[in-house]
Structure formats: C-alpha cells, structure tokens
Scaffold this active site. Structure first.
Site, PDB file in Angstrom:
ATOM      1  N   ASP A 227       1.698 -32.028  50.227  1.00  0.00           N
ATOM      2  CA  ASP A 227       2.218 -30.581  49.448  1.00  0.00           C
ATOM      3  C   ASP A 227       2.436 -30.128  50.975  1.00  0.00           C
ATOM      4  O   ASP A 227       1.942 -30.435  52.184  1.00  0.00           O
ATOM      5  CB  ASP A 227       0.353 -30.205  49.935  1.00  0.00           C
ATOM      6  N   GLU A 269       6.688 -33.043  48.316  1.00  0.00           N
ATOM      7  CA  GLU A 269       6.614 -31.246  48.489  1.00  0.00           C
ATOM      8  C   GLU A 269       7.129 -30.741  49.726  1.00  0.00           C
ATOM      9  O   GLU A 269       7.257 -30.051  50.323  1.00  0.00           O
ATOM     10  CB  GLU A 269       5.895 -30.042  47.928  1.00  0.00           C
TER      11      GLU A 269
END
Length: 625
Positions: A227, A269
């Site tokens: 992330d 991501e």
C-alpha cells in the site's frame, strides 16, 4: 439453504489444510498471478462465526467452498492487523498481530491452509508507508527522541519542508505536517494526520519492515499488496513521489522474497500514470511483479456513458510495454471507491456529474459507490463491464458482493457505505451473522432494490440466469483461454466509434472481443483479413459464426452487448457437437502453448475451481455442518 460443496473438501474443518496443498510445488509456478482471478474480501464484512456482529477469520473459513465454486484463484485480504480502526485498518498499530475481534494467528494459519487445500492462494495488504499514531514505535519516538525509535519517523522543527509534495486527502487535511504536543515537533504524513510516515532513510526502519514481511511469509501467504509505496522517501525540491531510493528499497525487498520465498508476488499500489507506474516493475522485472492500472478504471465508465471507445483506446495506447514476467492488475473500482485521481479536472467534473449526483456519493476526489448502483443496476451494463474486466490485459480483481450486484448505503460515514456485510440469504442479518441486528458493526443494505431480502447468494444460486451464475460461467470461460492472462493485445478499429474490438493472442489461442459501449443496437465491420479462413466460435455457447474472408466482417450487437469469439484455424478439427466434449477440444492447443511458453509445467493442474463442468454447490452460505 445449502451451499454447493465440492466433494473433495469439508468446509470449515481444516482437515486437508494441515497435510496437503492443491497448489503446484514451490518454485514450479512463479507466474501464477498472470492467470489468476483475484477476489478482494473484507474480513469484517464477509461472515461472522461467533455472533458478535463482526466478520472474522473463522467466518471466512466457512465460506471458502463458495469462493472455490465461484472460480476464485487468489483472495486479497485488506488489513486485519491490530489497529485503532480510524482508517479501516490502514492505520496499523502492530504489524504482526491480528485484530482480536477478527481472531488470532492460529485462525489465520488455518485459513491459509484451507485456502491452499482448495487450490486458492492468498495475498494480504501491507501498509508500508505509515503506521497509526498508536503504534508502539511512534509512542516511543515521540516520548524519547534520543532513544532507539527516535528516528523511526520524519520529524522537523517547522512545517515548511517538502513544500512541493501535494496533499492527498484534500477534503480532510490542510497540511502534510502535524504538530505533536509531546515531542514538540512536527511529524510528516502523506495521508491522515493520525498516520505518521515511517522514516525509510533509517536502515533500522527498513529492517523492521522486512522482518514484518518475513513474519507473514513464514505463515504461508502468497504475496502482498504493498500500500502507498510511491511515498516511502522524501527529498526537497521534488514532489516526494516515485523517488529512486523508493525503487532501490523495493528491489531489495523483491530480492529477499525471491531468494527465501519462491512463487510469492508483490503487487504495487501506485495511483499514478502508466509511464510512472511501469517503473515499479523494474527494468528487468526485478521489482514488483504486479501493479494496478489505475487510469483504465475511470475511462471504462467514461467510455460507456459517452458511448465512445476513445477514452479506453487512448489509455491503452499510452500504456507502455512491461517486462515479460510482470502483469497489470485491473479492476472496476479501487476496492471501495471509484478513484478519480488519474483524470483531468474537466473529466472529474464530468464523472461526478454522471455518477455522483448526490454529494454524499463523493469521497475525497473519488466516488464511493458499489458497482451495481453506479450502473443503475442495469444487467446488460453490468455484464458488459464484467466482460471488459475479464478480457482486457491484466489479472482481474473483483470486490466482494459485486458478483451478486450488492448495493451500498450512502448515509453511512466515510467509506463504510460500500463495506456493508455480505448478503448470503434473505434470513436474519442476511445470513451474515446470528447476532442481535442492533449489534451489527454496520447495518445491512435493506432498501427495496438492493436489500438482502432480494439480493443475496441463496436466491441467485437458485436462478440459473442470475448475475452470480453468469459471472461464474464467464470466469470458467476465461480459465479455458490463457490468452486472457498472458496473451498480446491488439485493438481492431472500425468506423463505428461506439464499438471497442480487440484481439487477445497467445500461440494458437486467439480470442476476438467485440464490445458495444452504446445502449442501442449497433452494427460494426471489422478488418479481420489477417485471420482469413478462421472460424469465429462464440465462447459461451460454442456457436460457430460464418468463416472470416477478405471482406470486412459484419456483426451486429445489442445494446451494451458483447461477443467473445475463439478464432479457430482453418485446419483445426470441427468442434464436436456433444456439449461435454467442447472443453477438451478447445483446451488441447492451449495446453501445448502454455507448455511451450513455460507458463506452466507438465504436472500443473488447476485444482482450483470454475470449470464449466463443475457441479454447483448445494449450500453457498453454510460452511460448516
């Protein structure tokens, strides 16, 4: 109601998980992710096993047979770590602990083993950039600046540094710096002010993060969605995104993972333009194996609403080539919102005007709505979007509940409106939990159109024409043709701007996809002279269409209709008339192409699910008996 259960597994027992895995031997299938269908599932929102109104790991364990039956290859679990839950778990307070309300490490180990025994893999979110301000590291850093954790975060005496870095959450944050009254300095954060960024300039921080990755890899997970990785490092005079040191660290992580844990995947991501994201693959594919293709998603919605293929065509033309051992991840929403970062201001205003008519539907600079409400619950449009998801280059990522057309609740705060409990049955709490309805962590959707009484797994299992059964069939068809995962992509233009046509090609596995982006019936003439003599065979019904010649190939499509055609060579044997034989006929040349390309080994078999011949489960909602 009973869930269809594959004969070889006993749901919820974990008997197979301790002794055997249905996955290929470690090191034999490093590119499994190219062919996989991913399914994102919130632990909190999927199934509750102990009647406390909150989904948990054991509840998910009881639903694995349903996911296997659907055809899922890999589960993606967003954060389930210990957390104060001010940002849905992305504010981590302990990287190596499970949030107690979800279960414990033993529950997680059993879930991994049970998934592997069913031929399904599992990746988890890892929030690498920042922690919660409740993390022991931060508490030690703020209280003891000269101690071992004093330099674990980015501190400054004023808030003027890194002025060129944009503010990401413009609707809640006015600065990337926040003053800490304990340490009496400012700390840096790219997201919420309760999520301080880690200081990756400190080698001890890098070591601590790598140790946390090893912890989960040792438990058997198959990879990570990393992330917010573009923001790991800061540098004056830059926008503090995509810096060279970020790539150096990710390559270091990849090297360790490859050496110690073969066949694991790193999914990046990075909500950036393709030209920037492609750097996260590395020059030789030595960084992340996968990255999300963010700009494709909003342009699918834009193209269908404008009834023109050009937004999709343009972004696909701008997408650079990627290393052979890498893959894009494609999706229809960024798990809980339709993010609009990768569009122009004019395009964003257009999307808000078309898809977020109520201000409550907006989230930051995106749209917080589920897929079905976004598309007005129109079955033809839902099928068209799903067909595009499954056929465009990349590995498709589905969001839990979208397979049954679940709705949302825009009256709930933040992004909870699209995180409501999974709707299994029309019974109490939608079959999600036996808790007192007032105890539910979030209320189930209960409106007349999307409420759990009408939209649920049980009802759709009984209807052979339901969205759920249709999606399962399309996933099965996709698995018959590896070209969807590993094949080339070539768009075929036409004079009708409302029709998007392209060919996916991998050896002898050639598939033509034709998509009508208009709500009205459309004709299209395609230049298919390269395939003269080939016979198009429609993939869902195995119906042969007229042979391709030198003249433009004429097709007509219903409103928001689409075709998937297998293009069979002239010398290929005729398709068998018996329904039970077509899978074998279609797959022989495909298997040979896979072997020759080294994508699979001779012993590789898909013991996962999704075969068209698989018997439907008899109880998709009750995992234990």
């Amino acid at each position: 109601m009973t869930l269809p259960v594959p004969a070889q597994s006993t749901p919820g027992t974990g008997e197979q998980s301790a002794n055997q895995s249905a996955l290929p031997p470690p090191g034999s299938d490093p590119e499994w992710f190219k062919r996989a269908v991913f399914y994102e599932v919130l632990v909190r929102g999927f199934a509750d096993s102990n009647a406390d109104g909150i989904g948990d790991l054991r509840g998910m364990l009881g639903k694995l047979d349903y996911l296997q039956w659907l055809g899922v290859d890999c589960l993606w679990l967003p954060p389930f770590f210990a957390s104060p839950l001010r940002d849905g778990g992305y504010d981590v307070s302990d990287y190596t602990a499970v949030l107690p309300e979800f279960g414990d490490i033993e529950d997680f180990k059993e879930l991994i083993g049970a998934s592997h025994s069913r031929g399904m893999r599992m990746i988890i979110d890892f929030v690498m950039n920042h922690t919660s301000d409740q993390h022991p590291w931060f508490q030690a850093s703020r209280s003891d600046p000269d101690g071992p954790y004093g330099d674990f975060y980015v501190w400054a005496d004023d808030d003027t540094g890194y002025a060129d870095a944009r503010i990401i959450f413009v609707d809640t944050e006015s600065s990337n710096w926040t003053f800490d009254p304990v340490r009496k300095q400012y700390f840096w954060h790219r997201f919420f002010s309760h999520q301080p960024d880690l200081n990756f300039e400190n080698p001890k921080v890098q070591e601590a993060i790598i140790d946390a990755l090893r912890f989960w890899l040792d438990l058997g997970i198959d990879g990570f969605r990393l992330d917010a990785v573009p923001y790991l490092f800061e540098e004056e005079g830059t926008n503090c995104e995509n810096l060279p040191r970020t790539h150096e660290f990710l390559k270091k992580v990849r090297k360790i993972v490859d050496a110690e844990y073969p066949d694991r995947v790193l999914l990046c991501e990075a909500n950036q333009w393709p030209a920037d994201v492609v750097e996260y693959f590395g020059e030789n594919g030595d960084e992340c194996q996968m990255a999300f293709h963010f700009p494709v998603m909003p342009r699918l919605f834009m193209a269908v609403r404008r009834e023109q293929r050009f937004p999709i065509s343009e972004i696909m033309a701008q997408t650079p080539d990627i290393p052979d051992n890498c893959q894009w991840g494609v999706f229809l929403r960024n798990h809980d919102e339709l993010t609009l970062e990768m569009v122009t201001d004019e395009e964003r205003d257009y999307m808000w005007g078309e898809y977020a008519k109520d201000p409550r539907m907006k989230a930051n600079i995106g749209i917080r709505r589920r897929l079905a409400p976004l598309l007005d619950n129109d079955i033809d449009t839902l099928e068209l979007f799903t067909a595009l998801l499954l056929s465009l280059p990349g590995s498709p990522v589905m969001y839990y509940g979208d397979e049954i057309g679940m709705g949302d609740n825009i009256w709930l705060g933040d992004r909870d409106g699209v995180r409501t409990p999974m709707q299994w049955t029309p019974d109490r709490n939608g079959g999600f939990s036996t808790a007192d309805p007032q105890r539910m962590h979030l209320p189930l959707v209960a409106d007349p159109e999307y409420g759990f009484q009408v939209t649920n797994v049980e009802a759709q299992l009984r209807n052979s024409n339901s969205m759920l059964n249709w999606i399962r069939t399309m996933i099965s068809v996709r698995k018959q043709h590896p070209t969807f995962g590993v094949g080339s992509y070539a768009e075929i233009g036409s004079r009708n701007p409302t029709v998007l046509s392209f060919v996916r090609e991998f050896g002898d596995d050639v598939v033509l996809c034709v998509n009508n982006l208009s709500r009205f019936p459309q004709p299209v003439e395609l230049d298919l002279r390269r395939f003269e003599g080939y016979t198009p065979v429609e993939l869902t019904g195995r119906v042969q269409f007229p042979q391709i010649g030198v003249l433009p190939y004429m097709l007509t499509l219903g409103g928001h209709g689409f075709y998937w055609f297998e293009l069979s060579k002239p010398a290929a044997p005729a398709v068998e008339e018996e329904e039970e034989d077509w899978e074998t006929t279609a797959s022989s040349s495909v298997a040979q192409s896979l072997l020759e390309a080294g994508v699979v080994g001779p012993a590789d078999s898909s013991s996962g699910s999704g075969g068209l011949g698989a018997e439907a489960p008899t109880n998709p909602t009750h995992g234990e008996s």
